[in-house]
Write a protein that holds these residues in place. Structure first.
Motif, PDB file in Angstrom:
ATOM      1  N   TRP A  26       0.843  -1.203   0.000  1.00 57.24           N
ATOM      2  CA  TRP A  26       0.000   0.000   0.000  1.00 57.24           C
ATOM      3  C   TRP A  26       0.880   1.255   0.000  1.00 57.24           C
ATOM      4  O   TRP A  26       0.652   2.197  -0.755  1.00 57.24           O
ATOM      5  CB  TRP A  26      -0.922  -0.018   1.220  1.00 57.24           C
ATOM      6  CG  TRP A  26      -1.874   1.128   1.261  1.00 57.24           C
ATOM      7  CD1 TRP A  26      -1.682   2.347   1.857  1.00 57.24           C
ATOM      8  CD2 TRP A  26      -3.178   1.174   0.669  1.00 57.24           C
ATOM      9  NE1 TRP A  26      -2.785   3.136   1.688  1.00 57.24           N
ATOM     10  CE2 TRP A  26      -3.709   2.448   0.958  1.00 57.24           C
ATOM     11  CE3 TRP A  26      -3.934   0.268  -0.054  1.00 57.24           C
ATOM     12  CZ2 TRP A  26      -4.978   2.835   0.532  1.00 57.24           C
ATOM     13  CZ3 TRP A  26      -5.198   0.648  -0.468  1.00 57.24           C
ATOM     14  CH2 TRP A  26      -5.704   1.921  -0.183  1.00 57.24           C
ATOM     15  N   PRO A  52      -1.761   6.267  -4.521  1.00 59.91           N
ATOM     16  CA  PRO A  52      -3.193   6.168  -4.231  1.00 59.91           C
ATOM     17  C   PRO A  52      -3.993   6.063  -5.544  1.00 59.91           C
ATOM     18  O   PRO A  52      -3.674   6.708  -6.535  1.00 59.91           O
ATOM     19  CB  PRO A  52      -3.507   7.490  -3.523  1.00 59.91           C
ATOM     20  CG  PRO A  52      -2.201   7.936  -2.952  1.00 59.91           C
ATOM     21  CD  PRO A  52      -1.162   7.464  -3.929  1.00 59.91           C
ATOM     22  N   HIS A  71      -3.610  -0.661  -5.220  1.00 59.77           N
ATOM     23  CA  HIS A  71      -4.476  -0.255  -4.105  1.00 59.77           C
ATOM     24  C   HIS A  71      -5.848  -0.904  -4.232  1.00 59.77           C
ATOM     25  O   HIS A  71      -6.404  -1.384  -3.233  1.00 59.77           O
ATOM     26  CB  HIS A  71      -4.621   1.265  -4.068  1.00 59.77           C
ATOM     27  CG  HIS A  71      -3.524   1.947  -3.325  1.00 59.77           C
ATOM     28  ND1 HIS A  71      -3.670   3.182  -2.762  1.00 59.77           N
ATOM     29  CD2 HIS A  71      -2.249   1.560  -3.064  1.00 59.77           C
ATOM     30  CE1 HIS A  71      -2.538   3.538  -2.171  1.00 59.77           C
ATOM     31  NE2 HIS A  71      -1.669   2.573  -2.347  1.00 59.77           N
TER      32      HIS A  71
END
Length: 113
Positions: free
Chosen positions: A46, A51, A56
């Motif tokens: 992660w 992001p 993810h």
């Protein structure tokens, strides 16, 4: 009298046919053996990816499915309790489901949760 499932779980003898079909279904869609990712490994992945990345999304899916397994086990326990209270016996399908869920919790290392 109990017998041992193909997967090692002990169950009443009247579920032999169900065990057979469950085993056949698993053989048809069998994945190669692999070690599931640990919580720590997933946290490292992660942090290592941006992001919104596909990584993810995959990690979120893994966590979601693990949470669903825990929820399904809770529902199975509730159904099992109600069945035993009403009929004073064991429902074969629930016993097979219990064994399958236990296998997954052991495989994922979440047996105690």
């Amino acid at each position: 009298m109990l017998h041992k499932h193909i997967d090692g779980c002990v169950a009443p003898p009247f579920c032999r046919i169900l065990c057979f079909y469950t085993a056949i279904g698993r053989m048809m869609s069998r994945l190669p053996d692999f070690r599931p990712p640990t919580h720590e490994e997933m946290r490292a992945l992660w942090r290592a990816h941006l992001p919104g990345s596909d990584v993810h999304r995959l990690l979120l899916e893994i966590v979601h499915l693990r949470q669903v397994l825990v929820e399904i086990e809770g529902l199975r326990q509730a159904i099992d309790r109600a069945w035993k209270e009403e009929f004073d016996g064991q429902l074969v399908g629930l016993e097979v489901l219990r064994c399958r869920l236990q296998e997954e919790r052991v495989r994922l290392g979440i047996l105690g949760r």
